[in-house]
Motif scaffolding. Structure first.
Motif, PDB file in Angstrom:
ATOM      1  N   PHE A   1       0.818  -1.313   0.005  1.00 18.09           N
ATOM      2  CA  PHE A   1       0.182  -0.046  -0.040  1.00 18.09           C
ATOM      3  C   PHE A   1       0.854   1.284  -0.167  1.00 18.09           C
ATOM      4  CE2 PHE A   1      -2.545  -3.235   2.358  1.00 18.09           C
ATOM      5  CZ  PHE A   1      -3.462  -3.327   1.478  1.00 18.09           C
ATOM      6  N   ALA A   2       2.007   1.111   0.687  1.00 14.59           N
ATOM      7  CA  ALA A   2       2.872   2.243   0.778  1.00 14.59           C
ATOM      8  C   ALA A   2       3.363   2.812  -0.618  1.00 14.59           C
ATOM      9  CB  ALA A   2       3.993   2.058   1.757  1.00 14.59           C
ATOM     10  N   LEU A   3       3.605   1.823  -1.477  1.00 14.19           N
ATOM     11  CA  LEU A   3       4.039   1.981  -2.861  1.00 14.19           C
ATOM     12  C   LEU A   3       2.887   2.697  -3.810  1.00 14.19           C
ATOM     13  CD1 LEU A   3       6.409  -1.325  -3.112  1.00 14.19           C
ATOM     14  CD2 LEU A   3       7.044   1.072  -2.699  1.00 14.19           C
ATOM     15  N   LEU A   4       1.882   2.617  -3.617  1.00 12.12           N
ATOM     16  CA  LEU A   4       0.627   2.603  -4.419  1.00 12.12           C
ATOM     17  C   LEU A   4       0.662   4.084  -5.154  1.00 12.12           C
ATOM     18  CD1 LEU A   4      -2.650   1.116  -3.008  1.00 12.12           C
ATOM     19  CD2 LEU A   4      -1.030   0.239  -4.883  1.00 12.12           C
ATOM     20  N   PRO A   5       1.288   5.338  -4.196  1.00  8.01           N
ATOM     21  CA  PRO A   5       1.275   6.601  -4.629  1.00  8.01           C
ATOM     22  C   PRO A   5       2.562   6.595  -5.889  1.00  8.01           C
ATOM     23  CG  PRO A   5       1.614   6.497  -2.343  1.00  8.01           C
ATOM     24  CD  PRO A   5       1.496   5.320  -2.679  1.00  8.01           C
TER      25      PRO A   5
ATOM     26  N   SER B   1     -12.705  -1.164   5.690  1.00  7.67           N
ATOM     27  CA  SER B   1     -11.576  -1.844   5.170  1.00  7.67           C
ATOM     28  C   SER B   1     -10.176  -1.560   5.932  1.00  7.67           C
ATOM     29  CB  SER B   1     -11.311  -1.707   3.675  1.00  7.67           C
ATOM     30  OG  SER B   1     -11.039  -0.442   3.579  1.00  7.67           O
ATOM     31  N   PHE B   2      -9.089  -2.133   5.819  1.00  5.20           N
ATOM     32  CA  PHE B   2      -7.817  -1.817   6.424  1.00  5.20           C
ATOM     33  C   PHE B   2      -7.593  -0.562   6.310  1.00  5.20           C
ATOM     34  CE2 PHE B   2      -3.080  -3.004   6.071  1.00  5.20           C
ATOM     35  CZ  PHE B   2      -2.981  -2.833   7.257  1.00  5.20           C
ATOM     36  N   THR B   3      -7.055   0.365   7.331  1.00  5.20           N
ATOM     37  CA  THR B   3      -6.747   1.480   7.302  1.00  5.20           C
ATOM     38  C   THR B   3      -5.593   1.979   6.478  1.00  5.20           C
ATOM     39  OG1 THR B   3      -5.708   1.618   9.450  1.00  5.20           O
ATOM     40  CG2 THR B   3      -8.210   1.950   9.353  1.00  5.20           C
ATOM     41  N   GLU B   4      -4.542   1.224   6.375  1.00  2.00           N
ATOM     42  CA  GLU B   4      -3.112   1.567   5.886  1.00  2.00           C
ATOM     43  C   GLU B   4      -3.467   2.250   4.498  1.00  2.00           C
ATOM     44  OE1 GLU B   4       0.189   1.744   7.017  1.00  2.00           O
ATOM     45  OE2 GLU B   4      -0.995   1.758   8.630  1.00  2.00           O
ATOM     46  N   PRO B   5      -4.308   1.856   3.571  1.00  3.47           N
ATOM     47  CA  PRO B   5      -4.251   2.459   2.352  1.00  3.47           C
ATOM     48  C   PRO B   5      -4.795   4.001   2.619  1.00  3.47           C
ATOM     49  CG  PRO B   5      -5.269   0.127   2.068  1.00  3.47           C
ATOM     50  CD  PRO B   5      -4.817   0.546   3.682  1.00  3.47           C
ATOM     51  N   GLU B   6      -5.722   4.240   3.249  1.00  7.19           N
ATOM     52  CA  GLU B   6      -5.882   5.568   3.193  1.00  7.19           C
ATOM     53  C   GLU B   6      -4.937   6.587   4.057  1.00  7.19           C
ATOM     54  OE1 GLU B   6      -9.396   8.335   5.862  1.00  7.19           O
ATOM     55  OE2 GLU B   6      -9.476   6.339   6.152  1.00  7.19           O
ATOM     56  N   ARG B   7      -4.204   5.835   4.871  1.00 10.32           N
ATOM     57  CA  ARG B   7      -3.218   6.545   5.585  1.00 10.32           C
ATOM     58  C   ARG B   7      -2.089   7.119   4.646  1.00 10.32           C
ATOM     59  NH1 ARG B   7       1.733   6.243   7.984  1.00 10.32           N
ATOM     60  NH2 ARG B   7       1.839   3.832   7.379  1.00 10.32           N
ATOM     61  N   VAL B   8      -1.610   6.156   3.873  1.00  9.20           N
ATOM     62  CA  VAL B   8      -0.446   6.332   2.834  1.00  9.20           C
ATOM     63  C   VAL B   8      -0.699   7.196   1.693  1.00  9.20           C
ATOM     64  CG1 VAL B   8       0.779   4.378   3.713  1.00  9.20           C
ATOM     65  CG2 VAL B   8      -0.994   4.145   1.607  1.00  9.20           C
ATOM     66  N   LEU B   9      -2.421   7.195   1.220  1.00  6.76           N
ATOM     67  CA  LEU B   9      -2.651   7.864   0.178  1.00  6.76           C
ATOM     68  C   LEU B   9      -2.804   9.351   0.804  1.00  6.76           C
ATOM     69  CD1 LEU B   9      -5.068   5.312  -1.392  1.00  6.76           C
ATOM     70  CD2 LEU B   9      -2.933   5.975  -2.395  1.00  6.76           C
ATOM     71  N   ARG B  10      -3.312   9.408   1.914  1.00  7.92           N
ATOM     72  CA  ARG B  10      -3.522  10.920   2.250  1.00  7.92           C
ATOM     73  C   ARG B  10      -2.266  11.631   2.355  1.00  7.92           C
ATOM     74  NH1 ARG B  10      -8.774  12.142   2.600  1.00  7.92           N
ATOM     75  NH2 ARG B  10     -10.475  10.940   3.241  1.00  7.92           N
ATOM     76  N   ALA B  11      -1.330  11.042   2.938  1.00  8.97           N
ATOM     77  CA  ALA B  11      -0.230  11.537   2.984  1.00  8.97           C
ATOM     78  C   ALA B  11       0.584  11.990   1.880  1.00  8.97           C
ATOM     79  CB  ALA B  11       0.732  10.517   3.863  1.00  8.97           C
ATOM     80  N   ALA B  12       0.396  11.328   0.800  1.00  4.58           N
ATOM     81  CA  ALA B  12       0.980  11.426  -0.691  1.00  4.58           C
ATOM     82  C   ALA B  12      -0.029  12.680  -1.198  1.00  4.58           C
ATOM     83  CB  ALA B  12       0.734  10.247  -1.420  1.00  4.58           C
ATOM     84  N   GLY B  13      -1.154  13.047  -0.575  1.00  4.36           N
ATOM     85  CA  GLY B  13      -1.840  14.168  -1.021  1.00  4.36           C
ATOM     86  C   GLY B  13      -2.908  13.608  -2.275  1.00  4.36           C
ATOM     87  N   ILE B  14      -3.046  12.553  -2.268  1.00  2.00           N
ATOM     88  CA  ILE B  14      -4.075  11.923  -3.464  1.00  2.00           C
ATOM     89  C   ILE B  14      -5.672  11.847  -2.808  1.00  2.00           C
ATOM     90  CG2 ILE B  14      -4.506   9.638  -4.503  1.00  2.00           C
ATOM     91  CD1 ILE B  14      -1.829   8.931  -4.185  1.00  2.00           C
TER      92      ILE B  14
END
Length: 369
Positions: free
Chosen positions: A112-116, A129-142
């Motif tokens: 998930f961390a690599l998706l950006p 669902s699992f919270t990690e995708p939201e966390r990393v995508l928001r951190a990337a400004g997506i």
């Protein structure tokens, strides 16, 4: 529904629902902890507690622990290309995928961390669902759309805008334990859109009937873990399956030696002959124990939500946070669902355990009630 900020709760809701913007609700410091995106069940399962909070299956198999111990002397050297190729080969043999479509991961969460790296414009997260995708995508400004499925969380109720160019969902889903039909996942495909399927718990479903890991679709990314079923949470090991150009883009920012020797060895062994046999046995055990657990919970008057198909179940109880805290005082760790979009603090997730351990939990539960 738990949450940590107003932005997080601008929701894209299922058909027939009304879209609303939720404001920030003041909570105590303890409750705020329960709603943090980076809070997971391991925080609650401290040493000595009976653990229903973490979805790891028992202890590491003896044969696997012994094999890893034999590799300890090898950590004096850098991870070898031979170990990497052996792990990739094991994954490829398992899912019928060529090496160019495989990316080994330091745990599924790294996927998930690599998706950006794919630079999506707008991502729909199928919730809960699992919270990690939201966390990393928001951190990337997506930009993120929260697509909340109403209970019992069937995927065919999802209303997803055609402009969305990436969808992330779990199958079976953490925390709901719902297993979506493969056909329902495939129906989300559109030109120019990528589907990311979190299959971290797929290997605890007998025969993995709904898995897309072997599909070979060039617009589907499947993320898998070996740490749950093989009790390797402290080692961090998983892998990702996607079209070769997608794998190359995802891997572009990784450092040299992204995986350690023991991680590579673990993947090779977990996807080898003994590993497959262990996973099949665990899947059958999970099915049997889950059925017994659901029956025991229901008989005790505890509401089980949805139709669980993985190694955990969700229940709903009045004043769930208080119940959780009182169970903890009695030595039982359960997982609050307060930080899952579309769920409330009255939802608790319970890992599937054997009937004797479930009976102990229910004895403590009766005391709490």
């Amino acid at each position: 529904m738990g949450g940590i900020d107003g932005e997080r709760h601008r929701l894209i809701l299922p058909v027939g629902w009304t879209a609303v913007t939720f404001g920030v609700v003041r909570r105590s410091e303890a409750d705020m902890d329960l709603t943090a995106l980076d809070r997971h069940g391991d925080i609650d399962a401290t040493a000595g507690m009976v653990d229903f909070a973490v979805n790891v299956r028992g202890a590491t198999p003896v044969w696997l622990r012994d094999e890893l111990r034999h590799r300890i002397d090898d950590v004096a050297r850098y991870p070898s290309r031979a170990d990497e190729l052996a792990a990739v080969r094991a994954v490829g043999d398992t899912h019928g995928r060529p090496p160019s479509e495989i990316l080994l991961l330091a745990g599924a969460a790294e996927g998930f961390a690599l998706l950006p790296n794919l630079r999506p414009r707008r991502v729909a997260l199928v919730q809960p669902s699992f919270t990690e995708p939201e966390r990393v995508l928001r951190a990337a400004g997506i930009a993120v759309d929260q697509v909340v499925l109403p209970e019992p969380w069937h995927l065919d109720t999802a209303d997803i805008d055609d402009d969305v160019d990436m969808i992330v969902l779990g199958n079976p889903t953490n925390p709901t334990s719902v297993l979506h039909p493969r056909s329902a996942v495939e129906a989300l495909r559109r030109p120019g859109r990528t589907i990311v399927v979190d299959e971290a718990f797929a290997d605890v479903t007998v025969g993995e009937p709904e898995s897309l890991a072997s599909s070979g679709f060039d617009d589907v990314i499947v993320i898998r873990s070996v740490t749950k079923t093989f009790a390797l949470a402290g080692l961090r090991a998983g892998y990702l399956l996607a079209a070769a150009p997608v794998v190359a883009r995802l891997a572009s920012t990784r450092p040299h030696w992204p995986m350690g020797t023991l991680q590579l060895a673990a993947i090779e062994m977990c996807l080898g002959e003994r590993g497959h046999a262990h996973a099949r046995h665990e899947a059958q055990t999970v099915t049997t124990d889950r059925e017994a657990m659901v029956a025991a919970l229901t008989e005790a008057g505890v509401e089980v939500c949805g139709t669980p198909a993985a190694s955990f179940v969700v229940v709903r109880v009045a004043d769930g946070t208080s119940v959780k805290n009182h169970l903890a005082q009695g030595g039982f760790a359960v997982r609050s669902c307060a930080n899952f979009v579309g769920m409330t603090p009255d939802h608790l997730r319970l890992a599937v355990r054997d009937p004797a351990t479930v009976a102990r939990l229910l004895d403590a539960w009766k005391d709490v009630i």
